[in-house]
Design a protein around this motif. Structure first.
Motif, PDB file in Angstrom:
ATOM      1  N   THR A  71       0.805  -1.222   0.000  1.00  0.00           N
ATOM      2  CA  THR A  71       0.000   0.000   0.000  1.00  0.00           C
ATOM      3  C   THR A  71       0.837   1.270   0.000  1.00  0.00           C
ATOM      4  OG1 THR A  71      -0.231  -0.116   2.402  1.00  0.00           O
ATOM      5  CG2 THR A  71      -1.993  -1.095   1.080  1.00  0.00           C
ATOM      6  N   ALA A 127      -2.821   0.531  -5.088  1.00  0.00           N
ATOM      7  CA  ALA A 127      -2.924  -0.174  -3.804  1.00  0.00           C
ATOM      8  C   ALA A 127      -3.065   0.822  -2.658  1.00  0.00           C
ATOM      9  CB  ALA A 127      -1.708  -1.073  -3.584  1.00  0.00           C
ATOM     10  N   GLU A 131      -6.620   1.603  -0.165  1.00  0.00           N
ATOM     11  CA  GLU A 131      -6.270   0.994   1.117  1.00  0.00           C
ATOM     12  C   GLU A 131      -7.503   0.714   1.980  1.00  0.00           C
ATOM     13  OE1 GLU A 131      -2.761   1.576   4.438  1.00  0.00           O
ATOM     14  OE2 GLU A 131      -3.097   3.121   2.945  1.00  0.00           O
ATOM     15  N   THR A 134      -8.994  -2.419   0.826  1.00  0.00           N
ATOM     16  CA  THR A 134      -8.141  -3.518   1.268  1.00  0.00           C
ATOM     17  C   THR A 134      -8.440  -3.858   2.722  1.00  0.00           C
ATOM     18  OG1 THR A 134      -6.419  -2.870  -0.291  1.00  0.00           O
ATOM     19  CG2 THR A 134      -5.744  -4.301   1.530  1.00  0.00           C
TER      20      THR A 134
END
Length: 162
Positions: A71, A127, A131, A134
């Protein structure tokens, strides 16, 4: 011919009533998060996921071993496997013209790059930018893991629901 996953399939079928509600709740939260993150368009994260999953070399999982590195955008740039709009359309079942429009949007947002030869890649900053999604994925996977750990083994009877 029996599946190579037959024991896993049997385990999940046996424990479906325990695992399914956890999966449904977590997957729904993840879809809601992605829908918000992509302005209501679930085809955008699907196209992005196809590009990401289909372009990574076989050793790509090593790069994901550390979430912080992934990330932060400092993942070493490795050679990605080629994919183009037609391949994304064929794999996803999304019409080619729709994929073309979605890729253009993802490019404008800095999520996807497109080489002169048409090869697509997920931008390194994606990424980090996603986040929060994620985090939702980690919550979902954690819930599933806990549900699986709570299930009795295949050779134990299922206790009745109270």
């Amino acid at each position: 011919m029996p599946s190579r996953r037959a024991p896993q399939d049997a385990f999940i079928k046996k424990n479906f009533r325990t695992v399914w509600p956890v999966h449904l709740a977590g997957f729904t939260r993840l879809l809601v998060q992605l829908r918000k993150r992509f302005d209501g368009d679930l085809d955008l994260p699907l196209v992005l996921a196809v590009i990401g999953s289909r372009t990574q070399p076989e050793h790509w999982a090593v790069e994901l071993m550390d979430l912080g590195i992934m990330t932060s955008g400092s993942v070493p740039k490795s050679r990605q496997l080629p994919i183009n709009i037609q391949s994304v359309a064929e794999y996803s079942g999304i019409p080619r013209e729709t994929v073309r429009r979605k890729v253009a949007i993802l490019q404008e947002r800095g999520r996807v790059t497109r080489a002169a030869d048409g090869r697509l890649a997920v931008a390194q900053s994606t990424a980090h930018d996603l986040e929060d999604a994620t985090g939702e994925t980690i919550d979902y996977l954690t819930s599933l893991l806990m549900a699986f750990q709570a299930c009795p083994p295949l050779d134990e009877p299922i206790p009745p629901k109270s």
